[in-house]
Design a protein around this motif. Structure first.
Motif, short mmCIF file in Angstrom:
data_model
loop_
_atom_site.label_atom_id
_atom_site.label_comp_id
_atom_site.label_asym_id
_atom_site.label_seq_id
_atom_site.Cartn_x
_atom_site.Cartn_y
_atom_site.Cartn_z
N SER A 62 -4.36 7.28 3.86
CA SER A 62 -5.57 6.57 4.28
C SER A 62 -5.25 5.23 4.92
O SER A 62 -5.98 4.77 5.80
CB SER A 62 -6.55 6.42 3.12
N LYS A 106 0.85 -1.19 0.00
CA LYS A 106 0.00 0.00 0.00
C LYS A 106 0.88 1.24 0.00
O LYS A 106 1.90 1.28 0.67
CB LYS A 106 -0.92 -0.02 1.21
N VAL A 122 -18.93 -11.62 3.75
CA VAL A 122 -17.66 -10.98 3.41
C VAL A 122 -18.00 -9.52 3.13
O VAL A 122 -18.76 -9.23 2.21
CB VAL A 122 -17.01 -11.63 2.18
N SER A 123 -17.50 -8.63 3.97
CA SER A 123 -17.87 -7.22 3.84
C SER A 123 -16.70 -6.42 3.28
O SER A 123 -15.61 -6.93 3.11
CB SER A 123 -18.27 -6.66 5.20
N LEU A 124 -16.96 -5.17 3.01
CA LEU A 124 -15.92 -4.30 2.46
C LEU A 124 -15.06 -3.68 3.55
O LEU A 124 -14.12 -2.98 3.27
CB LEU A 124 -16.58 -3.16 1.69
N TYR A 164 -13.05 -4.97 5.78
CA TYR A 164 -11.73 -5.52 6.11
C TYR A 164 -11.10 -6.09 4.84
O TYR A 164 -11.70 -6.03 3.78
CB TYR A 164 -11.88 -6.60 7.19
N ASP A 165 -9.88 -6.67 4.99
CA ASP A 165 -9.24 -7.08 3.75
C ASP A 165 -9.88 -8.32 3.17
O ASP A 165 -10.73 -8.95 3.79
CB ASP A 165 -7.72 -7.10 3.88
N SER A 166 -9.48 -8.63 1.94
CA SER A 166 -10.25 -9.59 1.16
C SER A 166 -9.81 -11.05 1.35
O SER A 166 -10.33 -11.93 0.68
CB SER A 166 -10.13 -9.21 -0.31
N LEU A 205 -11.22 -7.45 -9.02
CA LEU A 205 -12.10 -6.54 -8.28
C LEU A 205 -12.59 -7.22 -7.01
O LEU A 205 -13.03 -8.36 -7.04
CB LEU A 205 -13.33 -6.20 -9.12
N PRO A 206 -12.53 -6.50 -5.89
CA PRO A 206 -13.03 -7.09 -4.66
C PRO A 206 -14.54 -7.31 -4.72
O PRO A 206 -15.27 -6.50 -5.31
CB PRO A 206 -12.67 -6.08 -3.58
N ALA A 207 -15.00 -8.40 -4.15
CA ALA A 207 -16.42 -8.70 -4.15
C ALA A 207 -16.90 -8.91 -2.72
O ALA A 207 -16.13 -9.27 -1.85
CB ALA A 207 -16.67 -9.97 -4.96
N THR A 208 -18.15 -8.66 -2.50
CA THR A 208 -18.73 -8.87 -1.19
C THR A 208 -19.91 -9.81 -1.32
O THR A 208 -20.43 -10.01 -2.42
CB THR A 208 -19.22 -7.55 -0.57
N SER A 212 -11.46 -12.75 -1.75
CA SER A 212 -12.77 -12.51 -2.36
C SER A 212 -12.61 -11.47 -3.46
O SER A 212 -13.09 -10.35 -3.37
CB SER A 212 -13.77 -12.03 -1.31
#
Lengths: 168, 504
Positions: B189, B165, B377-379, B381-383, B348-351, B340
């Motif tokens: 951030s 990052k 699986v939420s946005l 925290y990390d994937s 692309l991250p998915a939830t 995820s």
């Protein structure tokens, strides 16, 4: 029953007749057994077994094959004909309205209305899962409208930027 | 030390709780409002809710974490990785509260956490570093001047950073400006600190890191290397141990450099010294991660060491169980990070909800997961949803085992990186072992071809048609319902359909 099955841009005809299916007219012995309380189904084709995870969605199924999920459209003959007549075949939206591919936070908008962009140019930077993701334009054009601002949270599918053909 | 508070979530919290239980220690879990029913909460002996879902209100809330420790009578805190693991102020606060921080001394975190200071120290300790600035640059202009001096391409890196990052490569003056803005904003951030420094971008390097372990009895040892060159945007995707590029002699030299690095900051507990290894076999210090790494299991499998157990022992003031002499790796281990993310849509991250999970098992397979059937699986925290690790007698055997394990793994409900890993395990360059950090840029497009194989297309089409046919036969016909008339019994309907087909 006869079905038109579409996976990605490929389409095949599958007619189900008891333990035999006609795949584009070719007879194949096939059975599918659901494994209770799981999305798993075991397909036996010509004596060979294979397990797929399958979930039903609108217009068909999602089938996991080699770890990858395929959306599979399954239409019966009547529905397919109705679709054809009413011209409901997936028409790609004219002009490029670029939508949020995931929920996230808009960090920056990198273009202005009226700006000319080349294919692949960055439009908006979305933050999701602590990573910055640059949302790019799929084709060249002129920025017609910007629907979001920095700091705004967006849901998946929300319009971000409209990119269209150059006027005049 | 009887009770340990695990200040983390997901797979690593569960990993640490398991180690506590094996050591006869009780474990206290913490969780946010979004994580009430997570596996780590169920596995623990006690659990405390921290606050709302966003990490800054829960897993990054130092005050709440210390309250939770006091409330449950925990004597020690394990930070896991990510969140507060590399925040010296957190380690300090834990010690100020009279608790044991399971990790290095706050001073060591501080010295290694400030990347430019770490570079200066490493140079002084005789650990090779990449040419670049040893101070953060003030702004884009200063970055440009530094870049011109170092020579392109350059790497812009967050001084407080890690895990890719706040990091950007620049090949030209124009890219330095853009990269500086991106890196600084991402660093702000992610770490709340936007200082950026520059390094020469080493061409075609491998990312090879050395595991170190140090106790209070003067032992600082290394446990060989991990190869982490399969990366995407500096995020590791696949790790293995040992590295195909490291022989016995190089392992000893890198190991000794890593031990010197650790000793120079008075290191304790488990840590990782990351190096860039160039094609000529020269290596350069990148940074030290003053914590347990995501990829620690591959080292555990080839060295027969439980790193979390060692951390617990060292924190309790006991000696490590590893011998002081250099150890040899046995066999080969590979880890695939199952995230995820949709590899066919640019990762692309998915939830969403995990509708079904079947982790692989059997000989030589380890699944370190943080989710189960029903998990969201939420946005926030990390994937990372789980890590799949396979051990084999040789590299070739571990690749075969990983293919088999990936074929067993089923995760329904969200797209994951699973198909990406399955393809890498067949890809010629990876299989040969001759790859570097540019691997994914080179093979990614061909590897992630969206085409479906012809025989798979047939099977999937047949399965979908059969499933659709069965679902329609079992459903009440729409006509019965929309006419407003009484719907026909589904049982009756099914019986008639079966009779018509001559089935049972």
């Amino acid at each position: 029953m006869r079905y038109t099955v579409s996976i990605a841009d490929r389409t095949v005809q599958v007619e189900v007749k008891g333990n035999t299916v006609l795949l584009d007219g070719r007879p194949i012995r096939a059975t599918l057994v659901a494994i209770p309380r799981t999305p798993l189904r075991q397909l036996v084709v010509n004596g060979q077994a294979r397990t797929f995870a399958m979930t039903r969605g609108t217009d068909g199924w999602k089938v996991q094959c080699a770890g990858r999920w395929w959306p599979v459209a399954v239409l019966d003959e009547r529905t397919r004909q109705v679709r054809e007549l009413t011209g409901q075949r997936a028409k790609h939206a004219a002009g490029g309205l670029i939508k949020a591919p995931m929920p996230g936070l808009v960090l920056r908008v990198e273009v202005e209305v009226g700006q000319r962009v080349e294919q692949g140019a960055g439009l908006v930077v979305l933050e999701a899962m602590k990573m910055e993701n640059e949302i790019k334009t799929p084709g060249p054009g002129v920025v017609q409208a910007i629907h979001v601002a920095a700091g705004q949270a967006v849901e998946k599918g929300m319009p971000l930027v409209a990119v269209g053909e150059q006027e005049g | 030390m009887r009770r340990v508070l695990v200040a983390n979530r997901g797979e690593i919290a569960l990993r640490i709780i398991r180690a506590c239980h094996e050591e006869g220690l009780e474990a206290v879990a913490v969780y946010s409002e979004a994580d009430r029913v997570c596996p780590h909460v169920k596995a623990a002996d006690a659990a405390v809710e921290l606050g709302p879902a966003p990490a800054r209100d829960s897993y990054l809330n130092v005050e709440r974490l210390l309250e939770a420790a006091a409330q449950t009578g925990a004597e020690a805190v394990h930070p896991g990785y990510g969140f507060l693991a590399e925040q010296a102020h957190f380690a300090n606060a834990v010690e100020q509260a009279g608790l044991v921080f399971i990790g290095p001394p706050p001073s060591a975190i501080q010295m290694m956490g400030e990347k430019t200071e770490a570079r200066r120290r490493m140079r002084a300790a005789g650990v090779p570093i990449v040419p670049g600035t040893t101070e953060p640059v003030a702004d884009g202009e200063a970055a440009l001047r530094a870049a011109e001096e170092i020579g392109y391409p350059v790497l812009l890196k967050a001084a407080a950073g890690g895990g890719g990052k706040g990091m950007r490569v620049a090949h030209s003056a124009k890219e330095v400006h853009k990269g500086f803005t991106h890196a600084a904003s991402e660093a702000r951030s992610a770490f709340g600190d936007d200082s950026i420094y520059l390094e020469r971008f080493v061409q075609r390097p491998r990312h090879v890191e050395i595991q170190v372990l140090a106790d209070r009895f003067g032992h600082t040892i290394h446990l060989g290397e991990r190869e982490c060159s399969v990366q995407r945007r500096h995020q590791k995707l696949i790790e293995e141990s040992p590295s195909a590029a490291v022989d016995l002699d190089l392992r000893l030299r890198m190991g000794e450099a890593a031990v010197r690095a650790a000793q120079s900051v008075g290191y304790l507990s488990a840590g990782t010294v990351e190096f860039l290894l160039d094609p000529q076999g020269k290596f350069y210090f990148l940074e030290m991660n003053t914590r347990l790494q995501v990829e620690h299991p591959v080292t555990e499998l080839v060295y027969g060491v439980d790193l979390v157990r060692e951390q617990l022992r060292i924190a309790a003031g006991e000696p490590m169980t590893c011998p002081g002499r250099p150890m040899r790796p046995r066999g080969h281990a590979i880890e695939c990070r199952i995230t995820s993310e949709d590899p066919f849509a640019d990762f692309l991250p998915a939830t969403g909800r995990i509708e079904y999970l079947h982790p692989p098992s059997g000989p030589g397979v380890r699944w370190d997961g943080g989710v189960e059937t029903g998990s969201e699986v939420s946005l926030y925290y990390d994937s990372l949803v789980g890590k799949l690790i396979a051990w084999g007698e040789t590299r070739e055997r571990s690749i075969r085992r990983m293919r088999r394990a990936l074929d067993e793994l089923v995760i329904a409900g969200i797209p994951t990186s699973q198909p990406f890993h399955r393809r890498v395990m067949e890809e010629a360059e990876f299989v040969s072992g001759e790859y570097d950090v540019g691997y994914l840029d080179r093979v990614g497009d061909a590897l992630l071809s969206p085409e479906i194989d012809a025989s798979e297309l047939e099977q999937v089409a047949i399965a979908a048609a059969l499933a659709e046919d069965e679902a329609r036969a079992a459903a009440v016909p729409i006509a019965g319902g929309t006419d407003g008339g009484p719907a026909e019994s589904a049982w009756l309907q099914m019986a008639r359909l079966r009779a018509l087909r001559g089935g049972r």
